[in-house]
Design a protein around this motif. Structure first.
Motif, short mmCIF file in Angstrom:
data_model
loop_
_atom_site.label_atom_id
_atom_site.label_comp_id
_atom_site.label_asym_id
_atom_site.label_seq_id
_atom_site.Cartn_x
_atom_site.Cartn_y
_atom_site.Cartn_z
N GLY A 10 0.78 -1.23 0.00
CA GLY A 10 0.00 0.00 0.00
C GLY A 10 0.81 1.28 0.00
N ASN A 11 0.15 2.35 0.39
CA ASN A 11 0.72 3.69 0.31
C ASN A 11 1.38 4.15 1.61
OD1 ASN A 11 1.09 5.77 -1.64
ND2 ASN A 11 -0.32 7.08 -0.50
N LEU A 55 3.06 4.22 -2.93
CA LEU A 55 2.46 3.14 -3.71
C LEU A 55 2.84 3.25 -5.18
CD1 LEU A 55 0.65 0.69 -4.03
CD2 LEU A 55 -1.33 2.23 -4.16
N ARG A 69 6.25 1.94 -5.49
CA ARG A 69 6.22 0.47 -5.38
C ARG A 69 5.78 -0.15 -6.71
NH1 ARG A 69 6.50 -0.61 0.17
NH2 ARG A 69 5.42 0.86 1.54
#
Length: 434
Positions: free
Chosen positions: A41-42, A108, A111
């Motif tokens: 996630g963020n 995110l 990522r």
């Protein structure tokens, strides 16, 4: 007699996969890594084996906001607030800061970009590395192994240097293998660029490179090889030189890339370990920061790194027998593949589902590669030197992962020998690689 319809469909799918085997492997690799990125996630929070992403995230935010490579408060390992740091990868921090500068603080997005890039480049590199060393039929299996390796999927989504470094190392070995067979000026230039990139991501990757160059020189004993090595070194140093000049400007001393070797060697060989290495010190005892002598804390980061390196060598000279026994004790921390009681469920699943699962195939593949030892020599040299460096200094499972990427090539050679693997690889043997 005609084949049943369901069996015809199954064989048709397998036939299509063998005709273009790399594409579905790349798709699988990217999807697994994108899923891991979405799962993380963020938010950037401490996770097993990936606490360094806290530092990279904080440092990238500072760089993106115009404060340079520094932290706004006292930071690991002993960096003062607002003081320049060279402890962390400049290249990776710069890439992460670029994402933040363009899109705001969106971990995110970083990522996902990293997951997609590594998902494409790593299995592709493993494919070519296997084809050049253990054989073309093993190439799809090596690529598949790197695509599904749990550690690689997990670290592809963390904001750390691990997977970009591993990807650079795999392609570096591809180029080194090509140079050992057919050296050209274009490939020498590629070697220099990859050495520079790998060194900027993690400076320890520079140490096995001279062995690779010596092997290439031994295979091609000519002035052209010497000139090629010099050209590759010049390209690598050109990439690294701006960082070296920056470090000299802010620290007033020579620091090639990063200031972390001294800290690691000091802590790894401190008498607190005795003869049994502890990768994580007990919570009821002194921390790593507490081990730093108080009289050295007034030094800047680079001077402290040099002072701690000297203290670490002092530990070795003071009791070389203890140092040897301590180094042997690091085997357990470096090669651990079994579940541990003090590890989280995620760590145990990752450990057993990656190294524990593939280790038998790695060992069998290493044995099978003995008849192709000349082609495999760059892999032997890198894996052996990289392992020895960490056994003599700091051993962690995370630091072993570049070696895992090399060993998965041998795992692919073993998997190709089983009946299904040999049948599935025949398409590659007839049609050739990409």
């Amino acid at each position: 007699r005609s084949m049943p319809r369901y069996s015809q469909g199954r064989h048709a799918v397998l036939r299509r996969l063998t005709e273009r085997p790399l594409q579905p492997i790349l798709i699988l690799a990217v999807l697994l890594r994108l899923a891991a990125a979405l799962y993380l996630g963020n938010e950037v929070v401490p996770l097993p084996g990936s606490y360094d992403q806290i530092s990279y995230d904080a440092l990238a935010q500072r760089v993106a906001s115009g404060h340079g490579f520094s932290f706004d408060r006292v930071w690991w390992p002993a960096t003062r607030a607002e003081a320049p740091t060279a402890h962390w990868s400049f290249l990776y921090t710069g890439l992460l800061a670029g994402v933040y500068a363009l899109l705001g603080h969106q971990p995110l997005v970083a990522r996902l970009l990293q997951a997609g890039l590594v998902g494409l480049l790593l299995p592709w590199g493993s494919w070519h590395l296997a084809a050049r060393t253990v054989g073309r039929r093993a190439a799809p299996w090596a690529a598949l192994c790197s695509a599904v390796y749990v550690y690689f999927v997990y670290y592809s989504a963390t904001l750390m240097t691990e997977m970009l470094t591993i990807t650079a190392v795999v392609w570096l070995l591809v180029v080194a293998s090509e140079l050992a067979e057919r050296p050209t000026w274009r490939v020498w230039a590629g070697l220099g660029a990859l050495v520079g990139v790998a060194g900027l991501l993690r400076q320890v990757t520079l140490l096995p490179v001279p062995l690779l160059c010596l092997w290439i020189l031994w295979r091609h004993r000519s002035w052209r090889s010497l000139v090629g090595i010099a050209a590759a070194a010049a390209i690598a140093l050109t990439l690294i030189l701006p960082i070296t000049l920056r470090n000299h400007r802010v620290f007033d001393r020579f620091v090639l890339v990063n200031t972390n070797a001294g800290y690691a060697f000091f802590w790894a060989n401190h008498p607190i370990h005795g003869t049994s290495f502890q990768s994580i010190l007990p919570s009821d005892g002194p921390s790593y920061a507490d081990l730093i002598p108080k009289e050295l804390l007034g030094l800047d980061e680079a001077a402290l790194n040099d002072a701690l390196l000297a203290r670490g060598w002092g530990f070795v000279r003071q009791d070389p027998v203890r140092y040897l026994r301590l180094s042997f004790s690091r085997f357990e921390d470096y090669f651990e593949f079994w579940p541990a009681r003090d590890s989280s469920r995620l760590s145990n699943l990752s450990r057993v589902g990656s190294f524990g699962l593939f280790l038998p195939f790695m060992l069998v593949g290493l044995y099978l590669s003995r008849r192709r030892w000349r082609a495999c020599m760059p892999l032997y040299l890198f894996a052996g030197a990289y392992t020895l460096l960490h056994l003599l200094s700091w051993a962690l499972i995370r630091y072993r992962l570049p070696v895992d990427a090399v060993l998965l090539v041998f795992a692919g050679a073993a998997l190709e020998r089983i009946p299904l693997g040999r049948w599935a690889a025949t398409g590659l043997g007839r049609r050739g690689a990409t």
